[in-house]
Design an enzyme around this catalytic site. Structure first.
Site, PDB file in Angstrom:
ATOM      1  N   ARG A 294     -15.835   3.035  -1.789  1.00 48.79           N
ATOM      2  CA  ARG A 294     -15.345   1.642  -0.436  1.00 48.79           C
ATOM      3  C   ARG A 294     -15.424   1.811   1.574  1.00 48.79           C
ATOM      4  O   ARG A 294     -15.204   2.629   1.048  1.00 48.79           O
ATOM      5  CB  ARG A 294     -13.554   0.828  -0.955  1.00 48.79           C
ATOM      6  CG  ARG A 294     -13.774  -0.019  -0.551  1.00 48.79           C
ATOM      7  CD  ARG A 294     -12.154  -1.074  -1.015  1.00 48.79           C
ATOM      8  NE  ARG A 294     -11.423  -0.136  -0.889  1.00 48.79           N
ATOM      9  CZ  ARG A 294      -9.850  -0.022  -0.810  1.00 48.79           C
ATOM     10  NH1 ARG A 294      -9.898  -1.508  -1.193  1.00 48.79           N
ATOM     11  NH2 ARG A 294      -9.176   0.185  -0.470  1.00 48.79           N
TER      12      ARG A 294
ATOM     13  N   GLU B 210     -11.893  -9.790  -5.150  1.00 43.31           N
ATOM     14  CA  GLU B 210     -10.475  -9.423  -4.419  1.00 43.31           C
ATOM     15  C   GLU B 210     -10.374 -10.860  -4.745  1.00 43.31           C
ATOM     16  O   GLU B 210      -9.484 -12.059  -4.350  1.00 43.31           O
ATOM     17  CB  GLU B 210     -10.194  -9.066  -3.659  1.00 43.31           C
ATOM     18  CG  GLU B 210     -10.656  -7.066  -3.679  1.00 43.31           C
ATOM     19  CD  GLU B 210     -10.183  -6.655  -2.409  1.00 43.31           C
ATOM     20  OE1 GLU B 210      -9.282  -5.464  -3.013  1.00 43.31           O
ATOM     21  OE2 GLU B 210     -11.074  -6.517  -1.823  1.00 43.31           O
TER      22      GLU B 210
ATOM     23  N   ASN C 211      -4.799  -6.318  -7.758  1.00 45.95           N
ATOM     24  CA  ASN C 211      -3.749  -6.778  -5.587  1.00 45.95           C
ATOM     25  C   ASN C 211      -4.136  -7.956  -5.129  1.00 45.95           C
ATOM     26  O   ASN C 211      -3.411  -8.758  -5.245  1.00 45.95           O
ATOM     27  CB  ASN C 211      -3.519  -5.583  -5.869  1.00 45.95           C
ATOM     28  CG  ASN C 211      -3.389  -3.920  -6.324  1.00 45.95           C
ATOM     29  OD1 ASN C 211      -3.106  -3.805  -7.585  1.00 45.95           O
ATOM     30  ND2 ASN C 211      -4.327  -3.165  -5.732  1.00 45.95           N
ATOM     31  N   ASP C 212      -5.223  -7.642  -4.682  1.00 50.36           N
ATOM     32  CA  ASP C 212      -5.655  -9.509  -3.812  1.00 50.36           C
ATOM     33  C   ASP C 212      -5.446 -10.219  -4.460  1.00 50.36           C
ATOM     34  O   ASP C 212      -5.525 -11.417  -4.054  1.00 50.36           O
ATOM     35  CB  ASP C 212      -6.833  -8.558  -2.883  1.00 50.36           C
ATOM     36  CG  ASP C 212      -5.918  -7.460  -1.892  1.00 50.36           C
ATOM     37  OD1 ASP C 212      -4.718  -8.235  -0.893  1.00 50.36           O
ATOM     38  OD2 ASP C 212      -6.633  -6.195  -1.448  1.00 50.36           O
TER      39      ASP C 212
ATOM     40  N   ARG D 128      -9.805   5.224  -1.570  1.00 52.01           N
ATOM     41  CA  ARG D 128      -9.655   4.604  -0.312  1.00 52.01           C
ATOM     42  C   ARG D 128      -9.802   4.913   0.843  1.00 52.01           C
ATOM     43  O   ARG D 128      -9.121   5.401   1.572  1.00 52.01           O
ATOM     44  CB  ARG D 128      -8.677   4.098  -0.455  1.00 52.01           C
ATOM     45  CG  ARG D 128      -8.068   3.108  -1.396  1.00 52.01           C
ATOM     46  CD  ARG D 128      -6.366   2.243  -1.544  1.00 52.01           C
ATOM     47  NE  ARG D 128      -6.387   1.597  -2.458  1.00 52.01           N
ATOM     48  CZ  ARG D 128      -5.959   1.706  -3.513  1.00 52.01           C
ATOM     49  NH1 ARG D 128      -5.117   2.942  -4.337  1.00 52.01           N
ATOM     50  NH2 ARG D 128      -4.783   0.284  -4.234  1.00 52.01           N
TER      51      ARG D 128
ATOM     52  N   ARG E 118       1.036  -9.745  -0.827  1.00 53.30           N
ATOM     53  CA  ARG E 118       1.734  -8.318  -1.734  1.00 53.30           C
ATOM     54  C   ARG E 118       2.733  -7.764  -1.618  1.00 53.30           C
ATOM     55  O   ARG E 118       3.623  -6.806  -2.627  1.00 53.30           O
ATOM     56  CB  ARG E 118      -0.202  -7.547  -2.149  1.00 53.30           C
ATOM     57  CG  ARG E 118      -0.080  -7.599  -1.108  1.00 53.30           C
ATOM     58  CD  ARG E 118      -1.448  -7.023  -1.257  1.00 53.30           C
ATOM     59  NE  ARG E 118      -1.887  -5.463  -1.809  1.00 53.30           N
ATOM     60  CZ  ARG E 118      -3.128  -4.727  -1.711  1.00 53.30           C
ATOM     61  NH1 ARG E 118      -4.080  -5.316  -1.559  1.00 53.30           N
ATOM     62  NH2 ARG E 118      -2.694  -3.510  -2.701  1.00 53.30           N
TER      63      ARG E 118
ATOM     64  N   HIS F  86       0.634  -1.047   0.722  1.00 49.19           N
ATOM     65  CA  HIS F  86       0.392   0.007   0.137  1.00 49.19           C
ATOM     66  C   HIS F  86       0.847   1.164   0.220  1.00 49.19           C
ATOM     67  O   HIS F  86       0.381   2.455  -0.496  1.00 49.19           O
ATOM     68  CB  HIS F  86      -1.328   0.363   1.278  1.00 49.19           C
ATOM     69  CG  HIS F  86      -1.802  -0.981   0.916  1.00 49.19           C
ATOM     70  ND1 HIS F  86      -2.471  -1.748   1.012  1.00 49.19           N
ATOM     71  CD2 HIS F  86      -3.268  -0.322  -0.071  1.00 49.19           C
ATOM     72  CE1 HIS F  86      -3.911  -2.184   1.270  1.00 49.19           C
ATOM     73  NE2 HIS F  86      -4.372  -1.856   0.332  1.00 49.19           N
TER      74      HIS F  86
ATOM     75  N   CYS G  90      -9.973  -2.331 -10.564  1.00 47.54           N
ATOM     76  CA  CYS G  90      -9.846  -1.131  -9.866  1.00 47.54           C
ATOM     77  C   CYS G  90      -8.089  -1.235  -9.778  1.00 47.54           C
ATOM     78  O   CYS G  90      -7.586  -0.241  -8.389  1.00 47.54           O
ATOM     79  CB  CYS G  90      -9.978   0.253  -9.151  1.00 47.54           C
ATOM     80  SG  CYS G  90     -10.663  -1.638  -7.684  1.00 47.54           S
TER      81      CYS G  90
HETATM   82  C1  PEP Z   1      -6.992  -4.339  -4.884  1.00 41.45           C
HETATM   83  O1  PEP Z   1      -6.885  -4.993  -3.910  1.00 41.45           O
HETATM   84  O2  PEP Z   1      -6.614  -4.759  -5.732  1.00 41.45           O
HETATM   85  C2  PEP Z   1      -7.260  -3.050  -4.348  1.00 41.45           C
HETATM   86  C3  PEP Z   1      -7.970  -2.140  -5.291  1.00 41.45           C
HETATM   87  O3  PEP Z   1      -7.674  -2.461  -3.098  1.00 41.45           O
HETATM   88  P1  PEP Z   1      -6.330  -2.430  -2.225  1.00 41.45           P
HETATM   89  O4  PEP Z   1      -5.179  -2.342  -3.377  1.00 41.45           O
HETATM   90  O5  PEP Z   1      -6.719  -0.878  -1.598  1.00 41.45           O
HETATM   91  O6  PEP Z   1      -6.196  -3.277  -1.088  1.00 41.45           O
HETATM   92 MG    MG Z   2      -7.887  -4.790  -2.253  1.00 44.72          MG
END
Ligand code: PEP
Ligand code: MG
Length: 830
Positions: A601, A689, A712-713, A565, A723, A460, A759
């Protein structure tokens, strides 16, 4: 071949010793087993593990066991008692020092020595060191130095002399022949020593230019002499730029000299200056960073000249400050071990040891007893300790004075209640890692770049740096933390190349590149407000991921905010924001989007984003724990308050509400129940996710208006690759065909039922955009600085061609193959 077993308290230490010893015998696989530590990180010894190691190392010729201290011996003796008599008879326990003994033993084992010979070699292993330090080695002297003719001689050409590696090579060669070979250093007039003994050869102290005489007897004396002279002529097969065999602990991550960069990047512009140093990290946020270095939390706070409030109170102050700093270093240490590597995390172990340093604490405690206030007592004790390090002869230890001061400052800040430096400063921020809260506070107006010791591109911290448009390179290891404030650096956040103290030519090359990037960004930005339409007329909405009100104002080209976020409002504070505060913030974001839709979100905490004021029980796997919607449903009041604030804003602006990290339909139903009365046109969606949610996406259709795929998740869960873990960063590639198939599953389920967006970071990856469009994803949301370029890319696509490309991508064997398909192998990040 005789096997070796290393018994020790620390697995990391034992494995490193084995790696060092194995390097001395690169062509021979000496059976070496390790029984050290109770697991990878817990110190201890275990008799059963030692038994297994002995059995594993024994190939029939027996085993020599080397041990470190204390219980290592007791456990080994216990293990011997438990072994079969036949095996036990083939085991020799060596009292040799672990590292030196293991190196000597490995070399002689590789040369085919017997168990007693190996044990004797190991036992003599300190001789070389003792000779060099002018101490008398406790070994039998060699043959007479005078009056014995030599058969041949050679001059040592290795720049570091006959140090351990070339000496090991010489010993291995000498032992190949049926001959008794002896050597002496004619330059120093040393005694003769047997060439088959590493410990004795190192006592020669043969430096570059020294002349070494050689005499041999036995059936193959001639061959042995010829072979050794030839070997000396080849500088003992040492590579032209040898390194010291003993490197400081942080050498693994130490800056590379430009003279021998391991993998020069084709993208590295300019010629390095004479004093410049090149480092390679992971590209985390594109753009060129240039500027003087400044450190997060840097500077020694002013110590007020105040009297102590009594020894008991001051002692408690100090103890509390030490405990809080210990907890903080522990956190960074764990993150570094996870994200960069255990070796790199060791620097923080050293920092922790400093907090328990007896001399340091004795002095601080004595001063407190004498009536000084804790900050003053601590500051003086730290100054003295740092000065003592500075006075040492060894340059590596001298440099540790900086660590003492850094840790000392951290404790001082805790004592004085002074916050660490805010996340703003002029130039390139250097830090061990950035928490999401710190990254969210980055000010792009002043921070020209970020260089982190830990971290990975999908952590993050990195995402937020990208959102702020601040170039960043992560995973550089702790060596980066040693750069003094004000050091000039240039780096490319798109390639991971970092140059410290660049030469003039190199700096101007980086500046040229920055100008080129800026020009193409400006070209894309000029058209970024226009819609992104493919050549065959398919419109792709390209939106912004937003993590603060400031981000919202910095996203003029965005068609919408595909992801807000909201956790930025909840992190780094001592209590949750109330409904009114939330409403005001969401309203400000909606106003900045000025009629364009925003997707709020709900709180996505847990995992790497814990809430200080809602601590949960410790979890072994926080990313698989109570995070995202699970966390919100576990705290329904918090979720209800958030939904209430969102609904208020939705009455005046186009607002979507989105639940993160959904696993089951029941979770969505439970969350919707908390929503209460809402405007007709408010759309509710979920983030996909979790792989299970992707595969059953159709089941969510009755409950959602849209789905946004959080790649990402999704990637970390699909590939079982955390990650934030730098060691797995290349594995955690969202272009893996397995991940693409999950996206395809969602896109197919969506047809005619709900909208689908992406996203995650993949949405801004130029290799991924054509595939996502081809799979039917017509909404992409990303860090605002990437919007212009992605819109430009979409304008070059043909949706039908993209569909064919996507179909081909699903059948590829690897992420690399997918990238080759779309970019012809270019792995450059956006
Ligand atoms: C993701 O997981 O792709 C996402 C956009 O959420 P975050 O990166 O905030 O976990
Ligand atoms: Mg995520």
């Amino acid at each position: 071949m005789v096997g070796l077993v290393v018994v020790g308290h620390s697995r990391a230490l034992a494995l490193a010793a084995v790696a060092l010893a194995s390097e001395m015998v690169p062509d021979q696989a000496v059976p070496i087993e390790v029984a050290a530590g109770l697991d990878d990180t817990t110190f201890g010894t275990d008799a059963t593990a030692i038994m297994a190691a002995i059995t594993g190392a024994d190939q029939g010729d027996g085993v020599v066991v080397l041990m470190d201290l204390g219980s290592a011996l007791l456990s080994t003796e216990l293990a011997l008692e438990l072994l079969d008599d036949a095996v036990r008879e083939r085991v020799t326990l060596s009292a040799a020092p672990l590292v030196e003994g293991l190196v000597a033993a490995a070399v002689s084992a590789a040369a085919g020595a017997t168990r007693p010979e190996i044990a004797a070699e190991a036992a003599n292993a300190l001789a070389g060191k003792q000779a060099q330090l002018g101490l008398t080695p406790e070994v039998a002297p060699g043959g007479p130095a005078e009056g014995t003719p030599s058969d041949a001689s050679f001059v040592v050409s290795n720049p570091h002399g006959l140090h351990a590696r070339p000496a090991a090579r010489l010993v291995a060669e000498a032992r190949k022949f049926e001959a008794s070979v002896e050597l002496r250093n004619a330059t120093t007039g040393s005694a003769w020593v047997p060439a088959g003994s590493l410990s004795r050869v190192t006592t020669l102290g043969a430096l570059e230019g020294h002349s070494v005489e050689l005499r041999a007897s036995g059936p193959q004396a001639r061959e042995a002499t010829d072979a050794l002279i030839a070997l000396a002529g080849r500088a003992f097969d040492e590579s032209p730029a040898p390194t010291d065999e003993v490197s400081p602990p942080s050498a693994a991550a130490a800056p590379r000299s430009p003279a021998s960069p391991p993998s020069p990047s084709p993208l590295m512009p300019g010629t390095p200056g004479p004093a410049s140093t090149v480092m390679a990290g992971r590209a985390a946020s594109p753009g060129i960073g240039i500027g003087p270095v400044w450190h997060l939390g840097g500077g020694t706070p002013e110590v007020p000249d105040e009297p102590g409030q009594g020894p008991a109170i001051e002692r408690r102050r100090l103890d509390e400050a030490l405990a809080s700093v210990r907890a903080e270093i522990d956190r960074v240490r764990d993150a570094t071990a996870r994200e960069v590597g255990p070796a790199e995390a060791e620097i923080f172990d050293a920092h922790l040891l400093l907090l328990d340093d007896v001399d340091l604490l004795d002095e601080a405690h004595r001063r407190i007893r004498d009536g000084e206030a804790a900050p003053h007592a601590w500051a003086v004790a730290i100054r003295r300790t740092a000065a003592a390090f500075e006075a040492l002869g060894d340059p590596y230890l001298r440099a540790r004075a900086a660590d003492v001061r850094a840790v000392g400052d951290q404790v001082l800040r805790a004592l004085l209640g002074v916050a660490a430096t805010p996340v703003s400063g002029d130039g390139v921020l250097v830090a061990p890692d950035l928490t999401p809260a710190e990254a969210a506070a980055l000010d792009p107006a002043t921070v020209t770049g970020v260089l982190l010791a830990a971290g990975s591109p999908t952590s993050h911290g990195a995402i937020l740096a990208r959102t702020r448009g601040v170039p960043a390179v992560v995973g550089l290891g702790p060596a980066i933390l040693d750069l003094p404030d004000g050091t000039s650096v240039v780096f490319d956040g798109g390639t991971g190349d970092v140059v410290i103290s660049p030469g003039a030519e190199q700096e101007s090359a980086f500046r040229r590149r920055a100008a080129e990037q800026e020009a193409s960004r400006a070209r894309a930005a000029a058209r970024s407000a226009e819609p992104a339409v493919t050549r065959d007329g398919v419109t792709v909405s390209v939106g912004a991921n937003v993590g603060s009100v400031a981000d919202a104002s910095a996203a003029p080209g965005a068609d919408m905010a595909g992801l807000v976020r909201t956790e930025f409002l909840f992190l780094g504070r001592d209590a949750a924001p109330g409904v009114d505060e939330q409403e005001a913030t969401y309203r400000a974001i909606a106003a900045a989007f000025d009629g364009r839709r925003i997707t709020l979100r709900t709180l996505d905490v847990g995992g790497d984003k814990p809430l200080r004021y809602l601590p949960g029980p410790a979890e072994a796997n926080p990313f698989l724990g109570v995070r995202g919607l699970r966390h919100s449903l576990a705290h329904p009041d918090l979720l209800a308050a958030q939904l209430q604030a969102m609904v208020r804003v939705a009455r005046d602006y186009p607002v979507d509400i989105m639940f993160p990290m959904v696993s089951t339909v029941d979770e969505v139903i439970a969350a919707r129940r908390l929503l209460g009365p809402a405007p007709e046109d408010l759309r509710v969606g979920i983030m996909v996710e979790v792989p299970a949610a992707a595969l059953k996406a159709v089941a969510f259709a009755p409950h959602v208006d849209f789905v946004s795929i959080g790649t990402n998740d999704l990637t970390q869960y699909a590939l079982a690759a955390e990650r934030g873990n730098a060691a797995l960063a290349s594995l955690a590639d969202g272009l893996d065909p397995g991940v693409l198939r999950l996206i395809d599953s969602v896109a197919r389920a969506a047809r005619g039922r709900f909208e689908v967006a992406v996203c995650g970071e993949l949405a801004a990856d130029p290799a991924a955009v054509p595939i996502l469009v081809g799979l039917g994803v017509h909404e992409l949301s990303m860090a605002p600085p990437a919007i212009g370029a992605v819109k430009e890319l979409v304008r070059t696509l043909d949706a039908k061609e993209a569909a064919a490309l996507a179909a081909a991508a699903l059948t590829q064997p690897s992420a690399e193959a997918v990238r080759n398909l779309t970019l012809g192998g270019d792995r450059g990040p956006t």
